[in-house]
Design an enzyme around this catalytic site. Sequence first.
Site, PDB file in Angstrom:
ATOM      1  CG  HIS A   1      -3.528  -0.375  -7.020  1.00  0.00           C
ATOM      2  ND1 HIS A   1      -3.823   0.193  -5.805  1.00  0.00           N
ATOM      3  CD2 HIS A   1      -3.600  -1.714  -6.791  1.00  0.00           C
ATOM      4  CE1 HIS A   1      -4.058  -0.734  -4.902  1.00  0.00           C
ATOM      5  NE2 HIS A   1      -3.928  -1.905  -5.482  1.00  0.00           N
TER       6      HIS A   1
ATOM      7  NE  ARG B   1      -4.281  -1.410   0.144  1.00  0.00           N
ATOM      8  CZ  ARG B   1      -4.471  -2.378  -0.755  1.00  0.00           C
ATOM      9  NH1 ARG B   1      -3.580  -2.615  -1.694  1.00  0.00           N
ATOM     10  NH2 ARG B   1      -5.570  -3.112  -0.724  1.00  0.00           N
TER      11      ARG B   1
HETATM   12  P1  NAP Z   1      -1.582 -11.980   3.902  1.00  0.00           P
HETATM   13  O1  NAP Z   1      -1.757 -13.336   3.314  1.00  0.00           O
HETATM   14  O2  NAP Z   1      -2.431 -11.547   5.033  1.00  0.00           O
HETATM   15  O3  NAP Z   1      -0.030 -11.874   4.335  1.00  0.00           O
HETATM   16  C1  NAP Z   1       0.438 -10.805   5.057  1.00  0.00           C
HETATM   17  C2  NAP Z   1       1.877 -11.111   5.470  1.00  0.00           C
HETATM   18  O4  NAP Z   1       2.401  -9.946   6.111  1.00  0.00           O
HETATM   19  C3  NAP Z   1       1.961 -12.255   6.463  1.00  0.00           C
HETATM   20  O5  NAP Z   1       3.108 -13.043   6.204  1.00  0.00           O
HETATM   21  C4  NAP Z   1       2.114 -11.519   7.801  1.00  0.00           C
HETATM   22  O6  NAP Z   1       2.824 -12.249   8.800  1.00  0.00           O
HETATM   23  C5  NAP Z   1       2.926 -10.326   7.371  1.00  0.00           C
HETATM   24  N1  NAP Z   1       2.781  -9.228   8.335  1.00  0.00           N
HETATM   25  C6  NAP Z   1       1.678  -8.544   8.692  1.00  0.00           C
HETATM   26  N2  NAP Z   1       1.945  -7.630   9.631  1.00  0.00           N
HETATM   27  C7  NAP Z   1       3.266  -7.738   9.887  1.00  0.00           C
HETATM   28  C8  NAP Z   1       4.132  -7.094  10.778  1.00  0.00           C
HETATM   29  N3  NAP Z   1       3.721  -6.141  11.617  1.00  0.00           N
HETATM   30  N4  NAP Z   1       5.422  -7.472  10.800  1.00  0.00           N
HETATM   31  C9  NAP Z   1       5.871  -8.453   9.974  1.00  0.00           C
HETATM   32  N5  NAP Z   1       5.080  -9.124   9.090  1.00  0.00           N
HETATM   33  C10 NAP Z   1       3.803  -8.758   9.058  1.00  0.00           C
HETATM   34  O7  NAP Z   1      -1.707 -10.861   2.765  1.00  0.00           O
HETATM   35  P2  NAP Z   1      -1.547 -11.033   1.188  1.00  0.00           P
HETATM   36  O8  NAP Z   1      -2.750 -11.674   0.596  1.00  0.00           O
HETATM   37  O9  NAP Z   1      -0.222 -11.650   0.926  1.00  0.00           O
HETATM   38  O10 NAP Z   1      -1.566  -9.489   0.719  1.00  0.00           O
HETATM   39  C11 NAP Z   1      -0.640  -8.559   1.218  1.00  0.00           C
HETATM   40  C12 NAP Z   1      -1.015  -7.155   0.779  1.00  0.00           C
HETATM   41  O11 NAP Z   1      -0.767  -6.977  -0.617  1.00  0.00           O
HETATM   42  C13 NAP Z   1      -2.481  -6.784   0.915  1.00  0.00           C
HETATM   43  O12 NAP Z   1      -2.812  -6.455   2.250  1.00  0.00           O
HETATM   44  C14 NAP Z   1      -2.588  -5.573  -0.010  1.00  0.00           C
HETATM   45  O13 NAP Z   1      -2.262  -4.391   0.701  1.00  0.00           O
HETATM   46  C15 NAP Z   1      -1.508  -5.835  -1.061  1.00  0.00           C
HETATM   47  N6  NAP Z   1      -2.075  -6.141  -2.386  1.00  0.00           N
HETATM   48  C16 NAP Z   1      -1.752  -5.326  -3.435  1.00  0.00           C
HETATM   49  C17 NAP Z   1      -2.227  -5.620  -4.698  1.00  0.00           C
HETATM   50  C18 NAP Z   1      -1.827  -4.784  -5.872  1.00  0.00           C
HETATM   51  O14 NAP Z   1      -2.364  -4.969  -6.968  1.00  0.00           O
HETATM   52  N7  NAP Z   1      -0.890  -3.873  -5.713  1.00  0.00           N
HETATM   53  C19 NAP Z   1      -3.060  -6.733  -4.905  1.00  0.00           C
HETATM   54  C20 NAP Z   1      -3.367  -7.523  -3.818  1.00  0.00           C
HETATM   55  C21 NAP Z   1      -2.874  -7.231  -2.554  1.00  0.00           C
HETATM   56  P3  NAP Z   1       2.270 -13.668   9.355  1.00  0.00           P
HETATM   57  O15 NAP Z   1       2.509 -14.649   8.220  1.00  0.00           O
HETATM   58  O16 NAP Z   1       3.113 -13.956  10.520  1.00  0.00           O
HETATM   59  O17 NAP Z   1       0.824 -13.456   9.664  1.00  0.00           O
HETATM   60  C1  GLV Z   2      -5.521  -4.808  -4.202  1.00  0.00           C
HETATM   61  O1  GLV Z   2      -4.769  -3.906  -3.974  1.00  0.00           O
HETATM   62  C2  GLV Z   2      -6.016  -5.706  -3.200  1.00  0.00           C
HETATM   63  O2  GLV Z   2      -5.787  -5.469  -2.002  1.00  0.00           O
HETATM   64  O3  GLV Z   2      -6.683  -6.674  -3.585  1.00  0.00           O
END
Ligand code: NAP
Ligand code: GLV
Length: 309
Positions: A272, A224
């Site tokens: 994005h 983000r």
């Molecule tokens: P997720 O499965 O919830 O994974 C989040 C990861 O971050 C987990 O490994 C978590 O640790 C770690 N984390 C969270 N808080 C932390 C902290 N304080 N210190 C260290 N590690 C921390 O999320 P995801 O599905 O991979 O998605 C991640 C993010 O990508 C989304 O929240 C969104 O903002 C972004 N995103 C962007 C796009 C785009 O098009 N640009 C698309 C989709 C998503 P644990 O494993 O220990 O819980």
């Molecule tokens: C995109 O940024 C998502 O969080 O799915």
Amino acid sequence: MTDPIRIAIASKGNPEALAEGFRTELPEAEVFDDPARIDGGPVPYLVVGKPDAGVIASVPGVELVLSLNAGVEHLLRPGEVPEGLPIVRLVDPAMTEGMSDWCLAVVLSWHRNLAIYRQDTKWTRRTEVLSRDRTVTVLGAGALGSRVARLLALIGFQTRVWSRSGRAVEGAEAFGGPDGLIAATTGADAVVNLLPLTEETRDILNADLFGRMARGGFVASAGRGQHLVDADLIAALDSGQLSAAALDVFRTEPLPASDPLWTHPGVLVTPHVAAPTQAGSAVRIMAENIRRHRRGEPIPELVDRGRGY
Ligand code: NAP
Ligand code: GLV
């Protein structure tokens, strides 16, 4: 459960197509593509993108909020989704694939100097480094970060991955917690940010982190915009501490035309698009979660409001 399945969609991005998808997946369901058009009784299933304030609260009898996004920080703001109402975030292999493609594209492009060669008009051969001699750190080992780290390791990069829990990822060295962040980023040639936005991760891409990296490093962020301290990034690029950055997310989106990130020679801006929601697969996943809810089964990927993701 035997009550009718009623689904409302609060999304600004083609809710009609999503509604058609739900009607195909769940032919027995009554689907509203606009919460303002709901008539009659409760609507237990609310599918949400980034709706205007007050829309979520206007839908009667919601039991489950299904997010069209992986990141849900906007739904956790006070007053958005009432306390106690479960939120399911979107975890979709198609989204993970898209994110992996974007991250590998920008890391490899930086690693092999492609942006520099694109500007060259002379036969200037740069020093080419092998992937085995570069260290790449992925911040976040969740649905997105774990695959990205695994693929970077498969290519041959010395890969580190940082999460809250220190979760293991095949081929990568895992780090956990606040102290782990320092170890994970010290000396890294590239850092790829795939964290969720929480109070703990806001502004995490800052001068301290850039200063710990190897000189001439690269930062990619698709988490983000609020993860990045923009001024620190520009200062690190201008000083040569960083050589380039690829950014897909911004504090203000769309990124205003006057923003210096647009014109900085070291910055690649993408609008994005790293991993957009794929409507077809997202509807199938949400429909399955609705069926699970109806059968009284546990639902995966429920948001933990205490953790903030
Ligand atoms: P997720 O499965 O919830 O994974 C989040 C990861 O971050 C987990 O490994 C978590 O640790 C770690 N984390 C969270 N808080 C932390 C902290 N304080 N210190 C260290 N590690 C921390 O999320 P995801 O599905 O991979 O998605 C991640 C993010 O990508 C989304 O929240 C969104 O903002 C972004 N995103 C962007 C796009 C785009 O098009 N640009 C698309 C989709 C998503 P644990 O494993 O220990 O819980
Ligand atoms: C995109 O940024 C998502 O969080 O799915």
